[in-house]
Design an enzyme around this catalytic site. Structure first.
Site, PDB file in Angstrom:
ATOM      1  CE  LYS A  49      -3.458  -2.709   0.738  1.00 44.89           C
ATOM      2  NZ  LYS A  49      -3.096  -4.005   0.305  1.00 44.89           N
ATOM      3  N   GLY A  50       0.548   2.410  -0.871  1.00 47.14           N
ATOM      4  CA  GLY A  50       1.216   3.450  -0.888  1.00 47.14           C
ATOM      5  C   GLY A  50       2.203   3.667  -1.801  1.00 47.14           C
ATOM      6  CB  CYS A  51       3.850   1.298  -4.345  1.00 48.25           C
ATOM      7  SG  CYS A  51       4.969   0.770  -3.157  1.00 48.25           S
ATOM      8  CD  GLN A  52       3.730   6.961  -9.834  1.00 53.04           C
ATOM      9  OE1 GLN A  52       4.742   7.371  -8.998  1.00 53.04           O
ATOM     10  NE2 GLN A  52       3.404   7.555 -10.947  1.00 53.04           N
ATOM     11  CB  SER A  53       4.302   0.632  -9.765  1.00 47.20           C
ATOM     12  OG  SER A  53       5.114   1.833  -9.896  1.00 47.20           O
TER      13      SER A  53
END
Length: 140
Positions: A49-53
């Site tokens: 969670k919290g990743c762009q990809s």
């Protein structure tokens, strides 16, 4: 190798490159050698969670050491997770929990990432440490 020894090895490798274009290419190459997560673990539960990809990380423990596999749908992000997997895989949970992550600043990674990728990097480290905490709890 200890976590610190692996980190020092990575710092040495990154210092061999003249500029960030070469370092990005090296990270892409590291991503290609990443021990890939099995498709059965590419689930929402394993997404960072919290990743762009999209980044999936799976952990299991053998002989009191945590092993990680991962994958990402973005080549730079795949390189970033490859560095973290190399650093923390096959280590004791307690060592992962207590590990310092200053090596990321020493190779200059955080300052050369977009803010969303930098946030993703922090989320990846957090998730790896959460896996270690869970396994450490089992050992206690």
């Amino acid at each position: 190798m200890t976590i610190e020894e692996v980190q020092n090895e990575i710092i040495d490798e990154f210092s061999m490159f003249e500029d960030w274009e070469e370092r990005y290419q090296y990270m892409i190459d590291l991503g290609k050698d990443l021990p890939l997560i099995e498709d059965q673990y590419k689930t929402e539960d394993n997404v960072i969670k919290g990743c762009q990809s999209k980044v999936w990380v799976h952990a299991n423990m053998q002989d009191d050491k945590v092993n990680f596999t991962a994958d990402s749908d973005a080549i730079i992000t795949k390189g970033i997770i490859a560095i973290l997997i190399r650093t923390f895989s096959n280590q004791h949970p307690k060592d992962i929990i207590e590990a310092n992550t200053d090596f990321i600043d020493k190779i200059g990674l955080k300052e050369h990432l977009s803010p969303t990728r930098a946030n993703g990097l922090v989320s990846m480290i957090k998730q790896i440490k959460l896996y270690a905490i869970a396994y450490q709890t089992q050992l206690n």
